[in-house]
Every structure is written in C-alpha cells, then in structure tokens.
Design a protein around this motif. Sequence first.
Motif, PDB file in Angstrom:
ATOM      1  N   SER A   5       0.853  -1.190   0.000  1.00 22.47           N
ATOM      2  CA  SER A   5       0.000   0.000   0.000  1.00 22.47           C
ATOM      3  C   SER A   5       0.891   1.243   0.000  1.00 22.47           C
ATOM      4  O   SER A   5       2.119   1.156   0.129  1.00 22.47           O
ATOM      5  CB  SER A   5      -0.884  -0.004   1.246  1.00 22.47           C
ATOM      6  OG  SER A   5      -0.077   0.169   2.406  1.00 22.47           O
ATOM      7  N   GLU A   6       0.265   2.406  -0.120  1.00 20.73           N
ATOM      8  CA  GLU A   6       1.042   3.654  -0.102  1.00 20.73           C
ATOM      9  C   GLU A   6       1.795   3.824   1.206  1.00 20.73           C
ATOM     10  O   GLU A   6       2.948   4.261   1.220  1.00 20.73           O
ATOM     11  CB  GLU A   6       0.120   4.845  -0.344  1.00 20.73           C
ATOM     12  CG  GLU A   6      -0.443   4.908  -1.753  1.00 20.73           C
ATOM     13  CD  GLU A   6      -1.193   6.203  -1.996  1.00 20.73           C
ATOM     14  OE1 GLU A   6      -0.749   7.258  -1.498  1.00 20.73           O
ATOM     15  OE2 GLU A   6      -2.225   6.171  -2.678  1.00 20.73           O
ATOM     16  N   ALA A   7       1.147   3.496   2.328  1.00 17.26           N
ATOM     17  CA  ALA A   7       1.809   3.614   3.625  1.00 17.26           C
ATOM     18  C   ALA A   7       3.008   2.681   3.711  1.00 17.26           C
ATOM     19  O   ALA A   7       4.082   3.056   4.214  1.00 17.26           O
ATOM     20  CB  ALA A   7       0.825   3.322   4.753  1.00 17.26           C
ATOM     21  N   GLY A  76      -3.221   9.193   8.059  1.00 10.99           N
ATOM     22  CA  GLY A  76      -4.073   8.710   6.972  1.00 10.99           C
ATOM     23  C   GLY A  76      -4.974   9.817   6.438  1.00 10.99           C
ATOM     24  O   GLY A  76      -5.155   9.961   5.225  1.00 10.99           O
ATOM     25  N   ARG A  79      -2.969  12.105   4.311  1.00  8.23           N
ATOM     26  CA  ARG A  79      -2.706  11.562   2.974  1.00  8.23           C
ATOM     27  C   ARG A  79      -3.928  11.659   2.072  1.00  8.23           C
ATOM     28  O   ARG A  79      -3.832  12.000   0.893  1.00  8.23           O
ATOM     29  CB  ARG A  79      -2.242  10.096   3.092  1.00  8.23           C
ATOM     30  CG  ARG A  79      -2.216   9.328   1.761  1.00  8.23           C
ATOM     31  CD  ARG A  79      -1.242   9.952   0.772  1.00  8.23           C
ATOM     32  NE  ARG A  79      -1.323   9.316  -0.529  1.00  8.23           N
ATOM     33  CZ  ARG A  79      -2.177   9.638  -1.485  1.00  8.23           C
ATOM     34  NH1 ARG A  79      -3.066  10.616  -1.283  1.00  8.23           N
ATOM     35  NH2 ARG A  79      -2.159   9.017  -2.658  1.00  8.23           N
ATOM     36  N   TYR A  80      -5.126  11.363   2.608  1.00  9.97           N
ATOM     37  CA  TYR A  80      -6.300  11.198   1.753  1.00  9.97           C
ATOM     38  C   TYR A  80      -7.300  12.352   1.808  1.00  9.97           C
ATOM     39  O   TYR A  80      -8.123  12.476   0.902  1.00  9.97           O
ATOM     40  CB  TYR A  80      -7.036   9.912   2.127  1.00  9.97           C
ATOM     41  CG  TYR A  80      -6.249   8.666   1.833  1.00  9.97           C
ATOM     42  CD1 TYR A  80      -5.905   8.312   0.526  1.00  9.97           C
ATOM     43  CD2 TYR A  80      -5.839   7.814   2.858  1.00  9.97           C
ATOM     44  CE1 TYR A  80      -5.173   7.174   0.251  1.00  9.97           C
ATOM     45  CE2 TYR A  80      -5.114   6.660   2.593  1.00  9.97           C
ATOM     46  CZ  TYR A  80      -4.786   6.347   1.291  1.00  9.97           C
ATOM     47  OH  TYR A  80      -4.066   5.210   1.024  1.00  9.97           O
ATOM     48  N   ASP A 106     -10.720   4.701   5.554  1.00 10.78           N
ATOM     49  CA  ASP A 106      -9.468   4.960   4.838  1.00 10.78           C
ATOM     50  C   ASP A 106      -8.337   5.280   5.825  1.00 10.78           C
ATOM     51  O   ASP A 106      -7.214   4.784   5.674  1.00 10.78           O
ATOM     52  CB  ASP A 106      -9.632   6.134   3.876  1.00 10.78           C
ATOM     53  CG  ASP A 106     -10.508   5.805   2.681  1.00 10.78           C
ATOM     54  OD1 ASP A 106     -10.720   4.606   2.413  1.00 10.78           O
ATOM     55  OD2 ASP A 106     -10.980   6.754   2.026  1.00 10.78           O
ATOM     56  N   ARG A 109      -7.293   2.165   7.757  1.00 10.67           N
ATOM     57  CA  ARG A 109      -6.512   1.258   6.903  1.00 10.67           C
ATOM     58  C   ARG A 109      -5.079   1.766   6.769  1.00 10.67           C
ATOM     59  O   ARG A 109      -4.118   0.979   6.831  1.00 10.67           O
ATOM     60  CB  ARG A 109      -7.176   1.153   5.536  1.00 10.67           C
ATOM     61  CG  ARG A 109      -6.617   0.034   4.668  1.00 10.67           C
ATOM     62  CD  ARG A 109      -7.391  -0.092   3.363  1.00 10.67           C
ATOM     63  NE  ARG A 109      -8.800  -0.357   3.613  1.00 10.67           N
ATOM     64  CZ  ARG A 109      -9.781   0.488   3.327  1.00 10.67           C
ATOM     65  NH1 ARG A 109      -9.513   1.677   2.800  1.00 10.67           N
ATOM     66  NH2 ARG A 109     -11.042   0.172   3.555  1.00 10.67           N
ATOM     67  N   TYR A 110      -4.935   3.064   6.602  1.00 11.11           N
ATOM     68  CA  TYR A 110      -3.601   3.651   6.515  1.00 11.11           C
ATOM     69  C   TYR A 110      -2.847   3.438   7.827  1.00 11.11           C
ATOM     70  O   TYR A 110      -1.662   3.091   7.829  1.00 11.11           O
ATOM     71  CB  TYR A 110      -3.718   5.143   6.202  1.00 11.11           C
ATOM     72  CG  TYR A 110      -2.406   5.830   5.914  1.00 11.11           C
ATOM     73  CD1 TYR A 110      -1.948   5.991   4.609  1.00 11.11           C
ATOM     74  CD2 TYR A 110      -1.615   6.334   6.950  1.00 11.11           C
ATOM     75  CE1 TYR A 110      -0.747   6.628   4.333  1.00 11.11           C
ATOM     76  CE2 TYR A 110      -0.408   6.968   6.688  1.00 11.11           C
ATOM     77  CZ  TYR A 110       0.018   7.110   5.385  1.00 11.11           C
ATOM     78  OH  TYR A 110       1.222   7.736   5.125  1.00 11.11           O
ATOM     79  N   ASP A 113      -1.586  -0.054   8.117  1.00 14.96           N
ATOM     80  CA  ASP A 113      -0.459  -0.297   7.217  1.00 14.96           C
ATOM     81  C   ASP A 113       0.827   0.351   7.714  1.00 14.96           C
ATOM     82  O   ASP A 113       1.914  -0.195   7.518  1.00 14.96           O
ATOM     83  CB  ASP A 113      -0.783   0.232   5.819  1.00 14.96           C
ATOM     84  CG  ASP A 113      -1.782  -0.631   5.075  1.00 14.96           C
ATOM     85  OD1 ASP A 113      -2.013  -1.770   5.522  1.00 14.96           O
ATOM     86  OD2 ASP A 113      -2.335  -0.163   4.059  1.00 14.96           O
ATOM     87  N   ILE A 114       0.716   1.506   8.360  1.00 14.43           N
ATOM     88  CA  ILE A 114       1.927   2.194   8.822  1.00 14.43           C
ATOM     89  C   ILE A 114       2.438   1.596  10.129  1.00 14.43           C
ATOM     90  O   ILE A 114       3.641   1.553  10.393  1.00 14.43           O
ATOM     91  CB  ILE A 114       1.670   3.716   8.961  1.00 14.43           C
ATOM     92  CG1 ILE A 114       2.970   4.517   8.715  1.00 14.43           C
ATOM     93  CG2 ILE A 114       1.084   4.089  10.307  1.00 14.43           C
ATOM     94  CD1 ILE A 114       3.197   4.906   7.304  1.00 14.43           C
TER      95      ILE A 114
END
Length: 266
Positions: A5-7, A76, A79-80, A106, A109-110, A113-114
Amino acid sequence: MIRLSEAEITLRELGISDPSEIDLEAIAWTLNARVKYRPLDGCEARIIGHGDQAIITVNSRSIPRRQRFSLAHELGHWRYHRGRLLVCRSDDIGRAGNGQSSAERDADRYAADILMPRYLFQPLAKDHKKFNFQTIRSLADLFDTSLTATAIRAVEGEISPSLLVCHGMQGRKWFVRSPNVPEKWFPKNELDSDSFAFDVLFGNAVDDASPRKIDADSWFDRYDASRYEIREQTIRTAENEILTLILIDDDQMLNESVTSYSRSRR
C-alpha cells in the motif's frame, strides 16, 4: 508476493525493516506534519493543514498505544483528506464494521499499514505455530499496538481462516472475517447462551486460556451449521465488552457453496 500500500511503500522508502524502527513522529516529519500532545476533550486527535504543512494534536490523556494509533490515523487523513478540518472522536478511530464513514475507514486502513506493515507483520505472525490471543498479544507487544487493532490485522491478513467478533451487553458491535472465510458465515447478533463467550460477558467466567471446540450453530444461524465444529476463544477488553476469536479448521466450511439457505442475517 504482497502488493504494498502507499503507507507501506513510504516505510520501505525510509528503509524500515523491523517493527522497532517505526517512529511515527519521525515519519510524520517526513510528511510535513508536526505532532503535539495536549489534553483533548471529546476527541482522540485532530489535524489542521494548510498547503503542504499540517499540525496533528493527539490526546495526551490516552494510553500510549492509543496515541500511536490515533497519530497514524491522522496521518491517513493527511494523505487522503487534505483541505478538511477533521476532529476524530474515540468511536471514530479503530472501529471496525459498517458504522464507519469511508473517510474513517481509509484513515484506519492507513494506520494499520503504517503501524503493522504486512511485509513485516505476516512473516512474523506465521512464525507462530498456533493462532490464538496469546499469539496476538505477542505481535501487539512487538509492534506496540493495541490488542484489538492487532487482532483485526491478523484476522484480515489470512493468518488462519477466522472471524473476530466484538460483543457488548446489547449484542454484537462489529466483526471482521478472513478473506478466505465465505460471507455466508455471518455471526449471530446476540450471543448464544451455549457459547463460552456468553459466560465471559454475562457470568463470572475468566478469559479463555486457549481456543475450545464448540458446535458452529452456537455462532452461526444457518440450517447446516450444526454439522460442523469450530474453535472459540474469548477475552474481556472492557467492563462490558468482549472479543471472540472464531477459528475454522473444517475445509468443508470454507469450500461449501455460498448459495445455501440461511435462516437469518442481521
């Protein structure tokens, strides 16, 4: 191979190869976000951005692991959802289920992931021979994350076919399932009195030391559930709240046609 993912790409670009290297304040700095800790009333964190700069304020009254998830959650949003003033209440952060807005999902989820990048989390999780709350606690200590957030990450990461269900005194609050568990296995809204979880929430039973076998119809209101056994482990997470890990070992439960009739789906 795990698609990042992006993170997770951000972490890889920073050269992070061990959970101990995940320094959220340093990561925030690379993303042009300053972090402050202040007492906050009615929310866990907030972010104010202008241009490519942001200030994230985290509730200093919260426990450290809660602060970490809140900070990652706000990253997150950065970012979004730039250009919006966002104030995140306790119920908005780390809340699984359909009651969350898309923006909060969102951000969660970020955050996952981070804090628990899959390229680190999944190999470490699979090093454990058994999947239970003891394993989840070990991973939570390793990644410095809450038990609930770690359990959600593990269940959704296909470590083992499973569901994670949260109940309060009024019934089911939310649940998540592994991608390899068919959607037809939808847990009951109310706790069955035959379940071990019922005694933990409403009785004097202590947390389950390990998963125990139980008939599947104690958890799933399907005409065919009585054919199967599952394993259940329940722990208390608050005075009036429990988490239950449901493990599915029977391949037939995972491979059966999803078109079978279900009596109830709430």
